[in-house]
Design an enzyme around this catalytic site. Structure first.
Site, PDB file in Angstrom:
ATOM      1  CD  GLU A  13      -2.499   1.267   2.632  1.00 10.06           C
ATOM      2  OE1 GLU A  13      -3.552   1.879   2.768  1.00 10.06           O
ATOM      3  OE2 GLU A  13      -2.169   0.644   3.603  1.00 10.06           O
ATOM      4  CE  LYS A  27      -7.313   1.845   3.319  1.00  6.99           C
ATOM      5  NZ  LYS A  27      -6.130   2.058   4.160  1.00  6.99           N
ATOM      6  CB  CYS A  66      -4.717  -1.521   4.213  1.00  9.23           C
ATOM      7  SG  CYS A  66      -3.763  -1.537   5.677  1.00  9.23           S
TER       8      CYS A  66
END
Length: 258
Positions: free
Chosen positions: A42, A108, A142
């Site tokens: 990430e 994300k 994540c």
């Protein structure tokens, strides 16, 4: 559908130093020509710093060109997330760069509010499933790992991948949740994390790994630095889903986005 060769790059990230970081990754990429897919962590150019927006990329900019160069050189898809600016807004954006220079992206969805990420970045609202050599791949970032509904396999993917800056303090969660996502979705999972220490003296221990559709550990990078390779068996996936077809009893649902 043929077997799929992965390379996971697990290394430290120098805070807010894209030029240094891009150069450092090349050490591990030069011998990655046996890969179909190369996965970086990430925010791989900056790390998960509060000031990363000052080093944001723009679509088609330096990091995009770097990804395109290596995708072409290796004849492999390159992926990882970046801080990307569009006008006055910023996203934690996973870029899926193909060898021909075409690309797509996933923003994300779940922003880590405990570090104020939800105040700095725009939240994504669309899942992305991409095709590679007959494989359907769901790329996520994540904190998405903690939300099984967003990760739920609706018979639409074969491999879920998670790129992360996941601190050592919660390493157990990273390991258990990555494995659980494989088991509950009857899919391969590739989970790629960083190592080292960030500008807040927070440690990262890596634990990048690949899990099979029954949760078996196929690769465990522990806390070592480097490129870690794994080949995913198409036959193993097909046979397991046929012998244990739990997907046939899955609940239908409609996802309501806030």
């Amino acid at each position: 559908m043929q077997d799929l060769a992965l390379s996971l790059i697990q290394t430290a990230i120098e805070p807010d130093n894209p030029e240094f970081n891009l150069k450092a990754y090349e050490r591990w990429l030069v011998n990655a020509g046996d890969s179909d897919l190369v996965i970086l962590p990430e925010v791989f150019t900056t790390g998960f710093s509060a000031t990363a927006r000052a080093h944001a990329e723009v679509e088609g900019g330096r990091a995009y060109q770097w990804l395109a160069h290596w995708a072409k050189k290796l004849d492999a898809v390159m992926t990882g997330s970046l801080v990307v600016r569009e006008g006055s807004e910023y996203s934690n954006r996973l870029v899926w760069m193909r060898p021909d220079g075409s690309f797509t992206h996933y923003d994300k969805r779940h922003l880590f509010r405990m570090a104020g990420e939800h105040q700095r970045y725009r939240m994504g609202d669309q899942r992305l499933v991409v095709e590679l050599n007959g494989w359907r791949v769901l790329p996520l970032v994540c904190y998405d790992l903690r939300f099984p509904v967003w990760c739920r396999n609706q018979n639409d993917y074969d491999l879920a991948l998670f790129v992360a800056n996941w601190p050592a303090a919660r390493a157990l969660h990273w390991q258990r949740l990555s494995q659980a996502r494989a088991i509950e979705n009857l899919s391969y999972v590739a989970a790629v994390n960083r190592i080292g220490r960030d500008e807040k003296e927070q440690d990262y221990r890596g634990d990048s790994a690949v899990y099979g559709p029954a949760g078996e550990v196929l690769l465990d990078a522990a806390s070592e630095e480097g490129r870690f390779s794994c080949v995913l068996s198409a036959e193993r996936l097909t046979s397991y889903r046929q012998s244990f077809p739990a997907w046939m009893d899955a609940d239908d649902f409609e996802l309501v986005r806030r």
